[in-house]
Design an enzyme around this catalytic site. Structure first.
Site, PDB file in Angstrom:
ATOM      1  N   ARG A 262       0.809  -1.397  -0.024  1.00 37.02           N
ATOM      2  CA  ARG A 262       0.058  -0.058   0.086  1.00 37.02           C
ATOM      3  C   ARG A 262       0.958   1.226   0.074  1.00 37.02           C
ATOM      4  NH1 ARG A 262      -4.761  -2.007   4.229  1.00 37.02           N
ATOM      5  NH2 ARG A 262      -6.110  -3.112   2.666  1.00 37.02           N
ATOM      6  N   SER A 357      -5.524  -6.521   9.801  1.00 37.30           N
ATOM      7  CA  SER A 357      -5.944  -5.393  10.769  1.00 37.30           C
ATOM      8  C   SER A 357      -7.273  -6.144  11.469  1.00 37.30           C
ATOM      9  CB  SER A 357      -6.602  -4.147  10.193  1.00 37.30           C
ATOM     10  OG  SER A 357      -7.553  -4.516   9.324  1.00 37.30           O
TER      11      SER A 357
END
Length: 509
Positions: A262, A357
């Site tokens: 990312r 996450s």
């Protein structure tokens, strides 16, 4: 001493709910959330949960991908623990009734996301995983805990070096254990995928109480945030879409690398925009996109539904650092635990691997719950409760819009000594108010103080780290330096220290 419950959980995301689920049978659990119980980034989470569940995949490969994405800054022991527990977490959610997408054969339909070496992302309805998981967890706990929604925690109640309760806008509550699970801080940036509740409350509360925080310079920007619909401002276009064939293309016709980590993709889009180009996500190569990703399709404006080439831009997405914790979620203050995005477990290093996450929230909630069950000690009579510091003569804070714009411009995807110096000076008139430890006259001011405090610490950490690593990129120091590898910048009681994380071995495939 008065005791209102046995475990107070501040927050209502996946880490909060999993903690409540695991503790509900043993303790009286009170969950406090400042908004609706489903108003969390966990509920908004799209892509899924990473787990080495496929034939040929294993926890070692998942660990290696996590370590590499984290720019060699992760805690190796914690990463291994997380990946080893991943499959068990999926099985637990299955038992709770989460209907993960499956192939015709009955096996999990596994997605591919950036920086993963193989397909290992379990998901629901393509990109609605968060909603499904949160609804299943809430169904399992709602009749067995006490919920205080629309209640804001303004301060932790402290006795020497331990936390014995919370002060809210509805009054004080005392308990032997407090778990902070309030999520991240994306709202301090003008473009973010985070919900409006993500104002860094838990980190600010803990820091004002004397807890250590670390790695806050590592902000992850998600490369594909959609801003083309005012009603869905900040809509995240899941990485799963690129895994299924979505391609990033510039207005000049250049194709970008869509499945890099990312931080890499976000910086490339940022540079394209700086050169005057726009970047679009070409979805025309995904057959039956509307059926596979119905929630995303619905969030597009009419034009983008027709062309399937929405414009995207990077937005603040995830805080890799947070409240310093050990492998059991314990903070530097006794009786205070932190789980989920609010905590710095070290599993994400300098840049989180996609779909880790929700997994982190599940695994470390399990760790914290296990430790609490093994070590629980009731409060004793005669505890001394610290008094509040004097209220500032006047409350002085920046507007939310001004803070967001400045953080995006000066402490965003690319940083430089000049911009960081400017921001550090800009914060100075606001710091007395930002450090004030309540009570607060109104919630908006409290949230703004939290963002200002945390933003100032992010800025100072970014200035100290004169290298580039993961989500922290210095245009004046564009390379990573060996002297900073595994060097943690930690803040406590107004001062910072540098500490070296022990390195066991270099993880590789």
């Amino acid at each position: 001493m008065r005791c209102d419950g046995e475990v107070i959980i501040v927050g209502s995301g996946i880490a909060a709910m999993m903690s409540a689920y695991l503790l509900r049978k043993s303790f009286h659990v009170i969950m406090i959330t400042k908004s609706d119980v489903f108003a969390s980034n966990s509920f908004l989470a799209q892509g899924g949960i990473a787990a080495p569940i496929a034939e040929g995949d294993d926890w070692q490969a998942h660990t290696a991908d996590t370590w590499k994405a984290g720019a060699a800054h992760g805690d190796e022991t914690s990463i291994e623990m997380m990946t080893k527990h991943a499959v068990n977490m999926i099985e637990l959610l299955d038992d709770l009734g989460v209907s993960f997408d499956r192939e015709e054969s009955g096996g999990y339909s596994l997605g591919l996301e950036g920086a993963h070496g193989t397909r290992r992302i379990v998901h629901v309805n393509g990109a609605e995983t968060g909603k499904a998981v949160m609804r299943a967890l809430w169904k399992a706990i709602k009749n067995e805990i006490t919920l205080l929604d629309r209640t804001c925690v303004y301060r932790f109640i402290k006795n020497k070096d331990e936390i014995i309760g919370v002060e809210t806008d509805q009054g004080s509550l005392f308990a032997p254990v407090t778990i902070v699970a309030t999520g991240g801080c994306g709202q301090m940036y003008s473009v973010t995928s985070n919900g409006k509740e993500a104002t860094g409350d838990g980190i600010a509360l803990a820091y004002r109480s004397g807890a250590a925080i670390s790695d806050v310079e590592f902000i992850q920007f998600h490369p594909t945030v959609y801003t083309g619909n005012e009603k869905e401002k900040g809509l995240l276009i899941s990485e799963a879409v690129r895994g299924e064939g979505g391609q990033l293309i510039t207005s000049a016709g250049e194709r970008l690398q869509s499945l890099k980590s990312r931080d890499v993709v976000s910086r490339e889009i940022f540079r394209q925009e700086r050169e005057g180009h726009t970047v679009h996500l070409d979805l025309t190569g995904i057959s039956d996109f509307e059926r596979k990703f119905p929630a995303l399709y619905k969030g597009f404006n009419k034009s983008d539904r027709r062309t399937l080439k929405p414009r995207v831009t990077p937005g603040a997405h995830f805080l890799n650092g947070g409240i310093s914790v050990d492998a059991w979620g314990q903070t530097s203050l006794s009786r205070l635990y932190a789980v989920g995005e609010v905590a710095c477990t070290g599993v994400h290093g300098a840049n989180r691997l996609a779909s880790n996450s929700l997994l982190e929230g599940l695994v470390f909630a399990h760790q914290a719950a296990t430790h609490i069950q093994q070590t629980f000690q009731p409060l004793t009579a005669g505890l001394f409760v610290e008094r509040d510091k004097a209220e500032p003569r006047s409350f002085k804070l920046p507007t939310r819009e001004d803070l967001q714009k400045k953080m995006m411009r000066y402490v965003g995807i690319e940083r430089h000594a000049r911009s960081l110096w400017y921001m550090n000076n800009w914060f100075q008139p606001f710091l007395d108010t930002a450090h004030y430890n309540g009570p607060w006259p109104e919630r908006d001011m409290f949230e703004q103080a939290n963002m200002t405090l945390l933003a100032s610490l992010i800025t100072r950490s970014a200035a100290i780290r004169t290298e580039s690593r993961g989500g922290h990129f210095r245009a004046d120091y564009p390379n990573g330096l060996d002297k900073f590898q595994q060097l943690i910048i930690e803040w406590q009681n107004g001062a910072h220290m540098k500490r070296q994380r022990p390195t066991i071995k270099e993880l590789s495939r």
